[in-house]
Design a protein around this motif. Structure first.
Motif, PDB file in Angstrom:
ATOM      1  N   ASN A  35       0.766  -1.144  -0.422  1.00 21.27           N
ATOM      2  CA  ASN A  35       0.509  -0.279  -0.519  1.00 21.27           C
ATOM      3  C   ASN A  35       0.968   1.267   0.087  1.00 21.27           C
ATOM      4  OD1 ASN A  35      -1.100   2.565   1.524  1.00 21.27           O
ATOM      5  ND2 ASN A  35      -3.126   0.407   0.523  1.00 21.27           N
ATOM      6  N   THR A  37       0.337   4.246   0.516  1.00 31.28           N
ATOM      7  CA  THR A  37       0.257   5.203   2.152  1.00 31.28           C
ATOM      8  C   THR A  37       1.213   4.251   3.352  1.00 31.28           C
ATOM      9  OG1 THR A  37      -1.951   5.888   1.395  1.00 31.28           O
ATOM     10  CG2 THR A  37      -1.065   6.577   3.666  1.00 31.28           C
ATOM     11  N   GLU A  38       1.310   3.436   2.919  1.00 30.13           N
ATOM     12  CA  GLU A  38       2.082   2.434   4.771  1.00 30.13           C
ATOM     13  C   GLU A  38       2.845   2.167   4.351  1.00 30.13           C
ATOM     14  OE1 GLU A  38      -0.268  -0.789   5.040  1.00 30.13           O
ATOM     15  OE2 GLU A  38      -1.897   0.151   5.337  1.00 30.13           O
ATOM     16  N   GLN A 112      -2.931   2.974  -9.620  1.00 32.01           N
ATOM     17  CA  GLN A 112      -4.174   2.091  -7.879  1.00 32.01           C
ATOM     18  C   GLN A 112      -3.312   3.030  -6.959  1.00 32.01           C
ATOM     19  OE1 GLN A 112      -3.693  -2.210  -7.365  1.00 32.01           O
ATOM     20  NE2 GLN A 112      -5.441  -1.739  -5.072  1.00 32.01           N
ATOM     21  N   ALA A 113      -1.851   3.361  -6.850  1.00 30.01           N
ATOM     22  CA  ALA A 113      -1.595   4.183  -6.154  1.00 30.01           C
ATOM     23  C   ALA A 113      -1.902   5.743  -6.345  1.00 30.01           C
ATOM     24  CB  ALA A 113      -0.092   4.877  -5.543  1.00 30.01           C
ATOM     25  N   ALA A 115      -4.655   7.130  -7.480  1.00 29.92           N
ATOM     26  CA  ALA A 115      -6.296   7.123  -7.431  1.00 29.92           C
ATOM     27  C   ALA A 115      -6.318   6.245  -5.696  1.00 29.92           C
ATOM     28  CB  ALA A 115      -6.583   5.715  -7.733  1.00 29.92           C
ATOM     29  N   GLU A 116      -5.256   5.878  -4.854  1.00 31.45           N
ATOM     30  CA  GLU A 116      -5.403   5.983  -3.572  1.00 31.45           C
ATOM     31  C   GLU A 116      -4.660   7.225  -2.994  1.00 31.45           C
ATOM     32  OE1 GLU A 116      -2.564   3.941  -0.449  1.00 31.45           O
ATOM     33  OE2 GLU A 116      -2.500   3.103  -2.026  1.00 31.45           O
ATOM     34  N   VAL A 117      -4.353   7.790  -3.367  1.00 36.89           N
ATOM     35  CA  VAL A 117      -3.346   9.489  -2.757  1.00 36.89           C
ATOM     36  C   VAL A 117      -4.300  10.356  -2.583  1.00 36.89           C
ATOM     37  CG1 VAL A 117      -0.988  10.239  -2.388  1.00 36.89           C
ATOM     38  CG2 VAL A 117      -0.994   8.007  -2.843  1.00 36.89           C
ATOM     39  N   THR A 119      -7.154  10.653  -3.345  1.00 32.92           N
ATOM     40  CA  THR A 119      -8.261  11.224  -2.464  1.00 32.92           C
ATOM     41  C   THR A 119      -8.215  11.754  -0.658  1.00 32.92           C
ATOM     42  OG1 THR A 119      -7.948   8.595  -1.147  1.00 32.92           O
ATOM     43  CG2 THR A 119      -9.525   8.599  -2.855  1.00 32.92           C
ATOM     44  N   TYR A 120      -6.902  11.692  -0.857  1.00 29.35           N
ATOM     45  CA  TYR A 120      -6.443  12.651   0.619  1.00 29.35           C
ATOM     46  C   TYR A 120      -5.102  14.415   0.409  1.00 29.35           C
ATOM     47  CZ  TYR A 120      -2.655   9.194   0.733  1.00 29.35           C
ATOM     48  OH  TYR A 120      -1.478   8.418   1.169  1.00 29.35           O
ATOM     49  N   THR A 178      -7.521  -3.979 -14.572  1.00 28.15           N
ATOM     50  CA  THR A 178      -7.663  -4.183 -13.072  1.00 28.15           C
ATOM     51  C   THR A 178      -8.073  -5.782 -13.269  1.00 28.15           C
ATOM     52  OG1 THR A 178      -7.740  -1.857 -12.529  1.00 28.15           O
ATOM     53  CG2 THR A 178      -8.175  -3.719 -10.905  1.00 28.15           C
TER      54      THR A 178
END
Length: 209
Positions: A35, A37-38, A112-113, A115-117, A119-120, A178
Motif C-alpha cells: 500500500n 500510503t503505508e 492504483q496508488a 487513485a489511493e493518494v 483521495t486525500y 485491473t
C-alpha cells in the motif's frame, strides 16, 4: 494535425542509476501488493539498495516519487496516442490503444496508488488532473481541426465529446487492466477505437436540424 505541446509536470529526463533503482524498487513493491500510503522511505531505500539520504537527494518526498512514476505512465500513453492521426483510420487507432493498454498493464499498480493518494492529497489530485488534461487538450484540438476540414460533423461539441471519450476511456482502461483478462486486450482496444471513431470522429451529422 494540430500540434499540442505536452506539459511536463515532473522531470521525465533520463534518470540517474540511483533514481532508476528507486523508481523500479517502488514499482516492484507496489506490484507485490504494498500500500503506497503505508510504504516508508526506508523500506523503499532498502528495496532499491540505496541509503535513505540518497532517496532524498533525488526526491523531495514520497509524493514527488509517486508523481514521477505517474508522469512516466502518462508520457508513454500520450506519446502513443498523439502519434495517431485521423487520416490513419480506426484500425490504426485500435493498434495505438492496444499499446496503451499494455502500458497501463505495466503501470497498473502505480495507477492504483495515484487513485489511493488522490483521495486525500490535493497535490496528487491536481497533478493527475493536469496530466489527463494533456489528452483532453489534444483531442479537442484534433476534433476542431477535423470539423474545420469537414470530416467531423459540424454539430459535434468537441469539448463535451472529449470529456466523454477521454475521461470515460481512462476509467475504462483502469477497469480493464485491473479486472479484465489480458487475452481480451485486443478486443478492448478495438472497441475503444471504434467508439472514438464512429461515436465522435466520424459520427453521422444530425440531418434533423
Amino acid at each position: 494535425m494540430p500540434s499540442i505541446t505536452r506539459r511536463r509536470t515532473a522531470s521525465v529526463g533520463r534518470p540517474t542509476s540511483a533514481e532508476a533503482e528507486i523508481l523500479a524498487a517502488t514499482q516492484r513493491l507496489l506490484i507485490n501488493g504494498a500500500n503506497f500510503t503505508e510504504l516508508g522511505v526506508q523500506q523503499i531505500s532498502t528495496e532499491a539498495g540505496v541509503a535513505r539520504s540518497t532517496f532524498y537527494s533525488h526526491f523531495r518526498d514520497k509524493i514527488d516519487l509517486l508523481m514521477r512514476l505517474a508522469t512516466e505512465l502518462m508520457a508513454s500513453s500520450f506519446d502513443l496516442t498523439s502519434a495517431w492521426d485521423p487520416s490513419d483510420g480506426a484500425e490504426r487507432l485500435a493498434d495505438a490503444f492496444l499499446r496503451v493498454v499494455k502500458v497501463y498493464r505495466k503501470h497498473a499498480a502505480v495507477r492504483q496508488a495515484i487513485a489511493e493518494v488522490a483521495t486525500y492529497d490535493a497535490t496528487v489530485r491536481d497533478f493527475w488532473s493536469k496530466e489527463v488534461n494533456q489528452f483532453t487538450d489534444w483531442t479537442i484540438a484534433v476534433l476542431r481541426a477535423e470539423q474545420d476540414a469537414g470530416r467531423a460533423p459540424a454539430d459535434l461539441d468537441p469539448v463535451s465529446a472529449t470529456r466523454v471519450i477521454v475521461m470515460g476511456g481512462e476509467r475504462a482502461l483502469v477497469d480493464h487492466v485491473t479486472a479484465g483478462d489480458p487475452g481480451g486486450d485486443a478486443a478492448f482496444a478495438r472497441e475503444m477505437a471504434l467508439t472514438w471513431w464512429y461515436g465522435v470522429f466520424r459520427r453521422p451529422a444530425d440531418r434533423g436540424r
